[in-house]
Motif scaffolding. Structure first.
Motif, PDB file in Angstrom:
ATOM      1  N   UNK A 289       0.843  -1.199   0.000  1.00 48.63           N
ATOM      2  CA  UNK A 289       0.000   0.000   0.000  1.00 48.63           C
ATOM      3  C   UNK A 289       0.878   1.249   0.000  1.00 48.63           C
ATOM      4  N   UNK A 290       0.450   2.239  -0.741  1.00 48.70           N
ATOM      5  CA  UNK A 290       1.176   3.515  -0.828  1.00 48.70           C
ATOM      6  C   UNK A 290       2.653   3.316  -1.191  1.00 48.70           C
ATOM      7  N   UNK A 291       2.901   2.325  -2.059  1.00 49.65           N
ATOM      8  CA  UNK A 291       4.257   2.078  -2.523  1.00 49.65           C
ATOM      9  C   UNK A 291       5.163   1.384  -1.540  1.00 49.65           C
ATOM     10  N   UNK A 292       4.608   0.879  -0.437  1.00 51.05           N
ATOM     11  CA  UNK A 292       5.410   0.197   0.573  1.00 51.05           C
ATOM     12  C   UNK A 292       4.679  -1.005   1.138  1.00 51.05           C
ATOM     13  N   UNK A 293       5.322  -1.694   2.065  1.00 50.34           N
ATOM     14  CA  UNK A 293       4.757  -2.886   2.696  1.00 50.34           C
ATOM     15  C   UNK A 293       4.472  -2.619   4.167  1.00 50.34           C
ATOM     16  N   UNK A 294       3.233  -2.945   4.584  1.00 50.10           N
ATOM     17  CA  UNK A 294       2.863  -2.789   5.987  1.00 50.10           C
ATOM     18  C   UNK A 294       2.115  -4.032   6.462  1.00 50.10           C
ATOM     19  N   UNK A 295       2.391  -4.520   7.683  1.00 46.43           N
ATOM     20  CA  UNK A 295       1.614  -5.636   8.225  1.00 46.43           C
ATOM     21  C   UNK A 295       0.139  -5.239   8.345  1.00 46.43           C
ATOM     22  N   UNK A 296      -0.745  -6.168   8.060  1.00 48.35           N
ATOM     23  CA  UNK A 296      -2.166  -5.837   8.098  1.00 48.35           C
ATOM     24  C   UNK A 296      -2.613  -5.432   9.497  1.00 48.35           C
ATOM     25  N   UNK A 297      -1.911  -5.895  10.527  1.00 43.20           N
ATOM     26  CA  UNK A 297      -2.268  -5.517  11.898  1.00 43.20           C
ATOM     27  C   UNK A 297      -2.094  -4.022  12.140  1.00 43.20           C
ATOM     28  N   UNK A 298      -1.294  -3.357  11.285  1.00 43.70           N
ATOM     29  CA  UNK A 298      -1.111  -1.909  11.393  1.00 43.70           C
ATOM     30  C   UNK A 298      -2.178  -1.148  10.623  1.00 43.70           C
ATOM     31  N   UNK A 299      -2.972  -1.905   9.848  1.00 38.73           N
ATOM     32  CA  UNK A 299      -3.957  -1.271   8.972  1.00 38.73           C
ATOM     33  C   UNK A 299      -5.391  -1.650   9.308  1.00 38.73           C
TER      34      UNK A 299
END
Length: 325
Positions: A289-299
Motif C-alpha cells: 500500500x502507498x508504494x510500501x509494505x505494511x503488516x495488516x495488523x497496522x492497517x
C-alpha cells in the motif's frame, strides 16, 4: 509433465521437476499424512505431504519463483517422517523441527543428489541453504509459499473456504522486493481469518489434539518395547501402523483400539484428560500500500483482534477430556 492441482490449476513443469516428482523420496510422501494422527480420528482429514509439496512448488512457480526455488519447494518436506509432526512430540522437539534436523541426512542417503547432478545442480548448494529462497520460507508471521499452501489446502479440502475465495486470494498475491504480500487489506483480513480457522479450528480441534496425543503416547510405548526403532519412522504411515497392528504387546493393542473416528472428546479446562500446547503459529500478512509494505495488523483492527485471539488461544493450549473411547 503436466501437474494439475485443485487450487492452482494445471502447469507444464520442467524435466528436472518431473524426475524429482517420480523419485522414491517424493513418492513416499503420498503415504505421509499432513495432519499426523488426524486421519486416524477423522477419515476426511486425509491431506498428504505429497499434495502439499507439489502445491508449494506450483505456488512458487505461479509467483515467478526460479526453477531452483521450485525444486527447493518440491523437496522442502521430503524428510518428514511417518505421522509428520507427531514425531516431534515423541522425541520432544518443542519447535516441531525434527524433520529439519534430519533433512540433510535424508537427502544425502537418497537418489536425489544423483538426479540433481544429472541436471547440473549441486544438491548441497541448492537445498541446504534455506535462507536463499524468500518465497518458499519466511519466519512467522510473514506470508510464504509453505504457510499459504497448507492453509489454503487444508481449509479448502475440509470445506471451510470455497474455490472462488481461494482463486480470488491467489490473484491478490504479489511479490515486492522478494517478499510475498497482498494487494488489499480485505484479502489480508480474509487470510488472517482463514489461518485462524486452520490453527484454532483444525490444529487445536479437540479430536485432532486427542489423536495427536494418543498416537504420540502409543509410539513412545512401541519404542520403549523395541517394537519400533527411530529408523522405522523414515517409512510411511501405513507400514508403521502395520508393525504396530502385528504386535502382540497388549498395551500397544489397547492403545491402538482407542485410535478411531468414534472417540468422543470435549474441550474441558478443569477435569481434563490431558493438556497440549503446540508451537504458536501466527500470521500477519504484508499489504502492498502507498508504494510500501505494511503488516495488516497496522492497517486493520479486525485483523489485529483475530491475530491476538489466535495467540491467546495458542498460548493457553488445548484442554481435552475423553468422554468415551
Amino acid at each position: 509433465m503436466i501437474v494439475t492441482d485443485p487450487l492452482y490449476g494445471s502447469f507444464n513443469v520442467d524435466k528436472v521437476l518431473a524426475n524429482i516428482i517420480e523419485s522414491e523420496p517424493v513418492q513416499r510422501l503420498k503415504g505421509i499424512h499432513q495432519g499426523g494422527a488426524s486421519y486416524l480420528v477423522n477419515r476426511d482429514w486425509n491431506m498428504t505431504r505429497y499434495e502439499h509439496s507439489l502445491g508449494t512448488m506450483l505456488l512458487v512457480k505461479h509467483l515467478g519463483g526460479s526453477l531452483e526455488e521450485q525444486i527447493a519447494a518440491l523437496l522442502h518436506d521430503v524428510s518428514h517422517t511417518a505421522f509428520s509432526h507427531v514425531i516431534d512430540a515423541v522425541f520432544e522437539h518443542d519447535q516441531e523441527d525434527y524433520h529439519e534436523k534430519i533433512y540433510e541426512q535424508v537427502i544425502g542417503k537418497s537418489d536425489l543428489p544423483i538426479i540433481l547432478s544429472q541436471h547440473g545442480y549441486d544438491y548441497e548448494e541448492l537445498l541446504f541453504d534455506h535462507g536463499q529462497w524468500q518465497l518458499l520460507e519466511q519466519p512467522p508471521p510473514t506470508l510464504c509459499a509453505d504457510r499459504v499452501d497448507y492453509t489454503l489446502r487444508d481449509m479448502y479440502t475440509y470445506g471451510h473456504i470455497t474455490k472462488e475465495e481461494v482463486t480470488k486470494f491467489i490473484a491478490d498475491l504479489t511479490v515486492v522486493k522478494g517478499k510475498m504480500a497482498v494487494k488489499t487489506v480485505s484479502s489480508a483480513e480474509w487470510f488472517v481469518s482463514t489461518y485462524f480457522k486452520e490453527v484454532i479450528g483444525f490444529f487445536m480441534h479437540p479430536l485432532n489434539v486427542y489423536g495427536y496425543e494418543a498416537l504420540a503416547r502409543l509410539l513412545k510405548t512401541a519404542l520403549t518395547a523395541n517394537i519400533l526403532t527411530e529408523d522405522d519412522f523414515l517409512d510411511d504411515d501405513a507400514r508403521v501402523m502395520a508393525k504396530l497392528t502385528a504386535s502382540s504387546n497388549k498395551d500397544i493393542q489397547t492403545q491402538l483400539s482407542r485410535l478411531h473416528p468414534h472417540v468422543t472428546v470435549v474441550e474441558e479446562d478443569t477435569h481434563y484428560t490431558f493438556h497440549r500446547k503446540n508451537k504458536v503459529r501466527l500470521i500477519d500478512p504484508l499489504v502492498y500500500t502507498d508504494g510500501g509494505l505494511k503488516p495488516v495488523s497496522h492497517l486493520s483492527e479486525k485483523a489485529k483482534s483475530m491475530i491476538n485471539q489466535t495467540k491467546e488461544k495458542a498460548l493457553a493450549g488445548s484442554y481435552v477430556k475423553v468422554i468415551a473411547y
